[in-house]
Design a protein around this motif. Structure first.
Motif: not given
Length: 420
Positions: A349, A351, A376-377, A379, A407
């Motif tokens: 989770t 970010v 993987r998420r 940003q 990501s």
């Protein structure tokens, strides 16, 4: 021709008559509204404006009593004696040694006048540390209490607590009677929502009884800084929203952290230890969204502890690491060790990530590469170099650009910190 009668000079109004005519007729509620918005010293001076203002300040509700360094202690006492309303707020930003004895009388008066917001910062010196008046325990209407640089006296046997206290801040305060006094002070404040404990002094002995516990069921915000571990623990805090823990803790760090496991935001200094000091953590951090860690990425023990915490935070979105690597060796944490920590749900989770004060040691760069390759998420990843980092900006940017990113939306931001 008759002489013209002498002309009379117009009678001048008495001094201040125009001012009296202008200011006097103001309705009482308007007077009170004006006075309540003035600094206390200006409110007192309005007594000279007009008859209607004379001593009006003495009965205006909600005046704020704020004093600074060098304030006349006798004048403070005089103002408190003349004020006839409950005191909503009393602050003294620096109580000098010449005011120590006067402060005892202030507290007696403030207790009688049902003070609600009280902040006292006493001048500190190793030669003379002020001991509070026991009248502090009679201020039963307190909603906010902040005390700096003093000794707390023994509680009276019949102390019934602070039934309305919402915020408690204690900094450089000594409890010579023992930790039980602080424990009782917190427990006897059933509405407490904000608690800040900084650099407290609590006596310790090897034959101490059971650990004393911070118990506050309504506590929402907790700060503990520079507080040596003298057997204290944190009870379950069901209302906790955020906490900052930065202290020596040689006892049971896992048990300590379990007490703040319900928080959404955590700021934690990871103490150096042997091995994973969170091993045996009995409760997951299911609400944790934002985590700031003050730690070293060069120690296997610290990094092991961090991964234990990350695996226990399934909803973590924002991770900030503020490095304090010091002179630790740079060869402990490598890619093999980091890969051994991997689990499928780790970073699932995440970010935003920031790493502060980087010196670009191998262990630090390995960690950055590992997170980029697994989250993987992700940003945003912010890299902040320490101003004394020996690597050039160009070298660091070139290396970061080569790291694989799990990501496709991950962007890496770079900045070198300065003294400003």
């Amino acid at each position: 021709m008759d002489a013209a009668p002498p002309q009379r000079r117009p009678r001048l109004p008495p001094p201040g008559a125009e001012q009296e005519a202008f200011l006097g007729p103001l309705p009482p509620e308007l007077l009170d509204g004006i006075l309540s918005r003035l600094p206390l010293s200006d409110a007192v001076r309005t007594s000279a404006l007009a008859r209607a203002w004379r001593r009006r300040w003495e009965s205006v509700p909600s005046l704020k009593f704020k004093w600074g360094e060098g304030a006349d202690p006798g004048a403070i006492t005089d103002v408190l004696q003349r004020y006839s309303c409950p005191v909503s707020e009393f602050r003294h930003s620096r109580v000098g040694k010449e005011s120590f004895r006067h402060s005892k009388r202030w507290l007696r008066l403030l207790a009688l006048k049902a003070v609600q917001h009280l902040s006292l910062d006493f001048e500190w010196s190793p030669e003379l540390v002020h001991t509070l008046s026991r009248s502090i325990f009679s201020c039963r209407e307190l909603t906010f209490l902040s005390i700096d640089n003093c000794i707390v006296p023994a509680m009276p046997p019949l102390f019934a607590g602070y039934p309305h206290l919402i915020s408690l801040r204690l900094s450089c305060v000594c409890f010579p009677e023992g930790a039980w006094q602080l424990e009782l002070l917190i427990a006897a404040s059933p509405l407490l929502e904000n608690l800040c404990l900084q650099q407290l002094q609590v006596p310790y002995s090897d034959d101490m009884p059971d650990p004393w516990v911070i118990e506050a069921p309504k506590l929402r915000h907790l700060v503990i800084i520079g507080f040596f571990d003298h057997g204290w623990q944190i009870s379950d805090l069901p209302s906790l929203e955020d906490a900052r823990i930065n202290c020596e803790s040689g006892r049971d760090f896992a048990k300590l952290m379990t007490g703040v496991a319900g928080a959404r935001d955590l700021d934690v200094a990871i103490p150096d230890g042997n091995g994973n000091i969170l091993e045996g953590l009995s409760r997951p951090f299911n609400n944790l969204k934002s985590l700031l860690l003050r730690m070293s990425l060069s120690l296997l023990s610290s990094v092991s502890t961090v991964f234990c915490l990350l695996r226990s935070a399934p909803k973590l979105e924002d991770l900030t690491i503020e490095l304090n690597d010091g002179d630790y060796d740079d060869d402990e944490v490598g890619n093999d060790f980091l890969n051994a920590q991997w689990a499928d749900d780790l970073f699932s989770t995440l970010v935003h990530v920031s790493v502060m004060n980087m010196m670009c040691k191998l262990s630090e760069m390995h960690f950055v590469e590992f997170v980029l390759s697994k989250a993987r998420r992700l940003q945003q990843f912010h890299v902040y170099l320490d101003k004394d980092c020996p690597k050039s900006n160009e070298d660091v940017i070139t290396k970061l650009a080569k790291y694989r990113r799990a990501s496709p939306r991950a962007k890496v931001f770079f900045e070198r910190l300065s003294d400003d």
